[in-house]
Design a protein around this motif. Structure first.
Motif, short mmCIF file in Angstrom:
data_model
loop_
_atom_site.label_atom_id
_atom_site.label_comp_id
_atom_site.label_asym_id
_atom_site.label_seq_id
_atom_site.Cartn_x
_atom_site.Cartn_y
_atom_site.Cartn_z
N ALA A 1 -2.54 -2.24 -1.28
CA ALA A 1 -1.52 -3.19 -1.73
C ALA A 1 -1.99 -3.97 -2.96
O ALA A 1 -1.20 -4.28 -3.86
CB ALA A 1 -1.18 -4.15 -0.60
N GLU A 2 -3.29 -4.24 -3.02
CA GLU A 2 -3.81 -5.01 -4.15
C GLU A 2 -3.77 -4.19 -5.45
O GLU A 2 -3.63 -4.76 -6.53
CB GLU A 2 -5.25 -5.47 -3.86
CG GLU A 2 -5.38 -6.41 -2.68
CD GLU A 2 -5.63 -5.68 -1.36
OE1 GLU A 2 -5.15 -4.53 -1.19
OE2 GLU A 2 -6.31 -6.25 -0.50
N GLU B 1 0.25 5.25 0.69
CA GLU B 1 -0.71 6.26 1.15
C GLU B 1 -0.34 7.64 0.60
O GLU B 1 0.71 7.82 -0.04
CB GLU B 1 -0.74 6.25 2.69
CG GLU B 1 -1.25 4.91 3.20
CD GLU B 1 -1.50 4.86 4.69
OE1 GLU B 1 -1.00 5.74 5.42
OE2 GLU B 1 -2.21 3.93 5.13
N CYS C 1 -10.21 -5.17 1.04
CA CYS C 1 -11.35 -4.24 1.13
C CYS C 1 -12.27 -4.45 -0.08
O CYS C 1 -11.92 -5.13 -1.05
CB CYS C 1 -10.85 -2.80 1.20
SG CYS C 1 -10.26 -2.13 -0.37
N ASN D 1 0.83 -1.20 0.00
CA ASN D 1 0.00 0.00 0.00
C ASN D 1 0.87 1.25 0.00
O ASN D 1 1.98 1.27 0.58
CB ASN D 1 -1.00 0.01 1.16
CG ASN D 1 -0.37 -0.07 2.53
OD1 ASN D 1 0.67 -0.68 2.71
ND2 ASN D 1 -1.00 0.55 3.51
N1 THU Z 1 -5.35 -1.41 2.73
C1 THU Z 1 -4.84 -2.20 1.77
O1 THU Z 1 -3.71 -2.00 1.32
N2 THU Z 1 -5.60 -3.21 1.29
C2 THU Z 1 -6.84 -3.52 1.74
O2 THU Z 1 -7.48 -4.40 1.18
C3 THU Z 1 -7.38 -2.84 2.91
C4 THU Z 1 -6.69 -1.58 3.30
C5 THU Z 1 -4.56 -0.28 3.23
C6 THU Z 1 -5.05 1.07 2.75
C7 THU Z 1 -4.51 1.98 3.83
O3 THU Z 1 -3.21 2.38 3.47
C8 THU Z 1 -4.43 1.12 5.08
O4 THU Z 1 -4.59 -0.23 4.63
C9 THU Z 1 -5.50 1.42 6.11
O5 THU Z 1 -6.75 1.42 5.55
#
Ligand code: THU
Length: 139
Positions: A60-61, A50, A92, A48
């Motif tokens: 990350a996906e 940000e 998510c 991920n």
């Molecule tokens: N996040 C992911 O990378 N993948 C997901 O499927 C759920 C959330 C990350 C996004 C953000 O940087 C952090 O987790 C908190 O939400």
């Protein structure tokens, strides 16, 4: 019937953990890594990333499907997503849709010690996908 493929879950989890260490998550502190096996035997990863404008955060996906495209495309067969503590993280909603585009309903999603991997169809029932776009277009 085709023999079910052996999925190298330990390798995928290790790849996801390594990717989580490369996460850029200064705002949430949730460091996520994803690692997947492709149909042609490649391993792709993502972390991920940000942003100060929070809504622009890349999961990350997202990064993983970019890696998939960048390294030749194809289909995802199995994926492991973990947080910085090394434990599995449920993708998510948006990322379930992203994974559906590139792996479809049979994509296996790791649950770690919590149980057997689940097919994406169980995480995203009645998904809207590429075939629906073709079927439902009014031309
Ligand atoms: N996040 C992911 O990378 N993948 C997901 O499927 C759920 C959330 C990350 C996004 C953000 O940087 C952090 O987790 C908190 O939400």
């Amino acid at each position: 019937m085709a023999t079910p493929r052996e999925i190298p879950w330990a390798e995928l989890r290790a790849g996801a953990r390594a990717a989580s260490a490369r996460s850029y998550a200064p705002y949430s502190g949730v460091r996520v890594g994803a690692c997947a096996l492709t149909e042609d035997g490649r391993v792709v990863t993502g972390s991920n990333v940000e942003n100060a404008s929070y809504g622009l955060t890349l999961c990350a996906e997202c990064s993983l499907v970019s890696d998939l495209a960048r390294t030749g495309g194809g289909r995802l067969v199995a994926v492991s997503v973990v947080a910085g503590d090394g434990g599995p993280l449920a993708p998510c909603g948006r990322c379930r849709q992203l994974l559906y585009e590139h792996g479809g309903r049979d994509l296996l999603v790791d649950q770690g010690e919590a149980g057997a991997p689940r097919a994406l169809a169980a995480l995203l029932p009645d998904a809207f996908g590429p075939e629906d776009v073709a079927d439902r277009a009014s031309r």
